[in-house]
Design an enzyme around this catalytic site. Sequence first.
Site, PDB file in Angstrom:
ATOM      1  N   GLY A  12     -70.794 -57.241-102.412  1.00 22.89           N
ATOM      2  CA  GLY A  12     -69.557 -56.594-102.126  1.00 22.89           C
ATOM      3  C   GLY A  12     -68.287 -56.985-103.257  1.00 22.89           C
ATOM      4  N   VAL A  62     -75.985 -54.437 -97.587  1.00 27.05           N
ATOM      5  CA  VAL A  62     -77.045 -55.869 -97.281  1.00 27.05           C
ATOM      6  C   VAL A  62     -77.602 -55.908 -96.111  1.00 27.05           C
ATOM      7  CG1 VAL A  62     -75.283 -57.219 -98.944  1.00 27.05           C
ATOM      8  CG2 VAL A  62     -74.640 -57.072 -96.706  1.00 27.05           C
ATOM      9  N   ASN A  88     -70.905 -62.413 -99.835  1.00 26.22           N
ATOM     10  CA  ASN A  88     -69.422 -61.993 -99.605  1.00 26.22           C
ATOM     11  C   ASN A  88     -69.131 -60.783 -98.943  1.00 26.22           C
ATOM     12  OD1 ASN A  88     -66.303 -61.830-100.322  1.00 26.22           O
ATOM     13  ND2 ASN A  88     -67.257 -60.000-101.059  1.00 26.22           N
ATOM     14  N   TYR A 153     -66.620 -60.122 -84.835  1.00 24.47           N
ATOM     15  CA  TYR A 153     -66.538 -60.733 -86.178  1.00 24.47           C
ATOM     16  C   TYR A 153     -66.532 -62.309 -86.070  1.00 24.47           C
ATOM     17  CZ  TYR A 153     -64.157 -61.435 -90.653  1.00 24.47           C
ATOM     18  OH  TYR A 153     -63.689 -62.100 -91.860  1.00 24.47           O
ATOM     19  N   ALA A 155     -68.174 -63.998 -83.898  1.00 28.68           N
ATOM     20  CA  ALA A 155     -69.697 -64.312 -83.777  1.00 28.68           C
ATOM     21  C   ALA A 155     -70.293 -64.360 -85.089  1.00 28.68           C
ATOM     22  CB  ALA A 155     -70.007 -63.435 -82.424  1.00 28.68           C
ATOM     23  N   ILE A 186     -55.970 -63.522 -96.434  1.00 31.09           N
ATOM     24  CA  ILE A 186     -56.189 -63.306 -97.861  1.00 31.09           C
ATOM     25  C   ILE A 186     -55.642 -62.032 -97.800  1.00 31.09           C
ATOM     26  CG2 ILE A 186     -57.552 -63.696 -99.767  1.00 31.09           C
ATOM     27  CD1 ILE A 186     -57.441 -66.021 -98.328  1.00 31.09           C
TER      28      ILE A 186
HETATM   29  P1  NDP Z   1     -62.715 -55.872 -98.327  1.00 33.71           P
HETATM   30  O1  NDP Z   1     -62.718 -55.038 -97.428  1.00 33.71           O
HETATM   31  O2  NDP Z   1     -61.600 -55.847 -99.478  1.00 33.71           O
HETATM   32  O3  NDP Z   1     -64.122 -55.944 -99.122  1.00 33.71           O
HETATM   33  C1  NDP Z   1     -65.274 -56.014 -98.527  1.00 33.71           C
HETATM   34  C2  NDP Z   1     -66.489 -55.620 -99.385  1.00 33.71           C
HETATM   35  O4  NDP Z   1     -67.685 -55.807 -98.848  1.00 33.71           O
HETATM   36  C3  NDP Z   1     -66.330 -54.471-100.242  1.00 33.71           C
HETATM   37  O5  NDP Z   1     -66.782 -54.362-101.472  1.00 33.71           O
HETATM   38  C4  NDP Z   1     -67.377 -53.438 -99.371  1.00 33.71           C
HETATM   39  O6  NDP Z   1     -67.908 -52.381-100.013  1.00 33.71           O
HETATM   40  C5  NDP Z   1     -68.375 -54.802 -99.205  1.00 33.71           C
HETATM   41  N1  NDP Z   1     -69.387 -54.168 -97.957  1.00 33.71           N
HETATM   42  C6  NDP Z   1     -68.911 -53.735 -96.820  1.00 33.71           C
HETATM   43  N2  NDP Z   1     -69.869 -53.591 -96.167  1.00 33.71           N
HETATM   44  C7  NDP Z   1     -71.261 -53.608 -96.842  1.00 33.71           C
HETATM   45  C8  NDP Z   1     -72.538 -53.424 -96.618  1.00 33.71           C
HETATM   46  N3  NDP Z   1     -73.231 -52.952 -95.572  1.00 33.71           N
HETATM   47  N4  NDP Z   1     -73.333 -53.861 -97.764  1.00 33.71           N
HETATM   48  C9  NDP Z   1     -72.772 -54.176 -99.123  1.00 33.71           C
HETATM   49  N5  NDP Z   1     -71.369 -54.396 -99.199  1.00 33.71           N
HETATM   50  C10 NDP Z   1     -70.706 -54.039 -98.194  1.00 33.71           C
HETATM   51  O7  NDP Z   1     -62.679 -57.219 -97.851  1.00 33.71           O
HETATM   52  P2  NDP Z   1     -62.337 -58.865 -98.254  1.00 33.71           P
HETATM   53  O8  NDP Z   1     -62.401 -58.724 -99.652  1.00 33.71           O
HETATM   54  O9  NDP Z   1     -61.218 -59.040 -97.379  1.00 33.71           O
HETATM   55  O10 NDP Z   1     -63.524 -59.612 -97.519  1.00 33.71           O
HETATM   56  C11 NDP Z   1     -64.505 -60.075 -98.212  1.00 33.71           C
HETATM   57  C12 NDP Z   1     -64.926 -61.197 -97.529  1.00 33.71           C
HETATM   58  O11 NDP Z   1     -64.404 -62.249 -96.995  1.00 33.71           O
HETATM   59  C13 NDP Z   1     -65.872 -60.811 -95.960  1.00 33.71           C
HETATM   60  O12 NDP Z   1     -67.154 -61.368 -95.863  1.00 33.71           O
HETATM   61  C14 NDP Z   1     -64.681 -60.921 -94.936  1.00 33.71           C
HETATM   62  O13 NDP Z   1     -65.221 -61.260 -93.593  1.00 33.71           O
HETATM   63  C15 NDP Z   1     -64.255 -62.429 -95.498  1.00 33.71           C
HETATM   64  N6  NDP Z   1     -63.022 -62.809 -95.138  1.00 33.71           N
HETATM   65  C16 NDP Z   1     -61.872 -62.045 -95.613  1.00 33.71           C
HETATM   66  C17 NDP Z   1     -60.434 -62.529 -95.125  1.00 33.71           C
HETATM   67  C18 NDP Z   1     -59.353 -61.761 -95.420  1.00 33.71           C
HETATM   68  O14 NDP Z   1     -58.236 -62.367 -94.731  1.00 33.71           O
HETATM   69  N7  NDP Z   1     -59.396 -60.783 -96.305  1.00 33.71           N
HETATM   70  C19 NDP Z   1     -60.576 -63.945 -94.426  1.00 33.71           C
HETATM   71  C20 NDP Z   1     -61.708 -64.447 -94.091  1.00 33.71           C
HETATM   72  C21 NDP Z   1     -62.941 -64.089 -94.444  1.00 33.71           C
HETATM   73  P3  NDP Z   1     -67.448 -50.906 -99.552  1.00 33.71           P
HETATM   74  O15 NDP Z   1     -65.951 -50.880 -99.408  1.00 33.71           O
HETATM   75  O16 NDP Z   1     -68.057 -50.080-100.674  1.00 33.71           O
HETATM   76  O17 NDP Z   1     -68.138 -50.577 -98.041  1.00 33.71           O
END
Ligand code: NDP
Length: 245
Positions: A12, A62, A88, A153, A155, A186
């Site tokens: 991601g 993933v 991620n 989320y 869970a 974030i």
């Molecule tokens: P974004 O939505 O900006 O990015 C998420 C990324 O994950 C994107 O590149 C997306 O690709 C990818 N993704 C989504 N579904 C899939 C899939 N099925 N297979 C592969 N890739 C996938 O979110 P964040 O950067 O904010 O989040 C990144 C991580 O950090 C996540 O796990 C989130 O839960 C965690 N997190 C975020 C927080 C926040 O405040 N932002 C706080 C705590 C944790 P695409 O868009 O192409 O689907």
Amino acid sequence: MNLNGKIAVVTGAAKGIGRSIAIALAEDGADLVITENVTSASDTAKTIEAIGRSALVVKADVSNPEDANRVVESCIEKFGKIDILVNNAGINKDSLILRMKKEDWDSVIGINLTGTFNCTKAASRYMIKQKGGNIINITSIVGAMGNPGQSNYAASKAGIIGFTKSIARELASRNVNVNAIAPGYIITDMTEALPENARNELTKLIPMERFGTPEDVANCVCFLVSEKASYITGQVIHVNGGMYM
Ligand code: NDP
């Protein structure tokens, strides 16, 4: 941190936290395999190449084990090894329990938790053989605290914490470190989706009085995968401006 010669896979990595992690690892010397899903990761790849490191982009969902295997196999084919895996990729599909659709429960668990399992399983095989490696799982403050409207989320993220500790115990004797990072709020597309008044209310709950940046999380990843953190495994590191302690 000195990551020269290290090969890292970041899932991601097209945007948000994953993009920052991939770029920060490259800045510290690692070559990268980055995954894209719907959003193209070519801009992230160009940034990594401009730093002077290699970036291989692999399209993958993933939640699909075949895709996860292909990501790791592509890494082995191009670079011959995998030193670092950062799980991620993640989504949220929020609603209160009475309104939560089964498919929203399934997709959040399927991508966040099962996706982490799929990629970890694929990478572990090589890390065990190599007798070394580093796995970082991105969990969330919500996995520790819970949050109304995010039971699916929370869970998935709490599941990642138990998973991290179990795999850390399984792989410690093979010199593979496994840790989780739990970001607070974030600034990314995920939190941009919150209404402004909700963001203002949340900021009041953060002792540092600001949302974090993707770089705040990326810096923690770089430390945890470096030699300087070689005795740290099975831990959850909270990066949240003091919101949860
Ligand atoms: P974004 O939505 O900006 O990015 C998420 C990324 O994950 C994107 O590149 C997306 O690709 C990818 N993704 C989504 N579904 C899939 C899939 N099925 N297979 C592969 N890739 C996938 O979110 P964040 O950067 O904010 O989040 C990144 C991580 O950090 C996540 O796990 C989130 O839960 C965690 N997190 C975020 C927080 C926040 O405040 N932002 C706080 C705590 C944790 P695409 O868009 O192409 O689907």
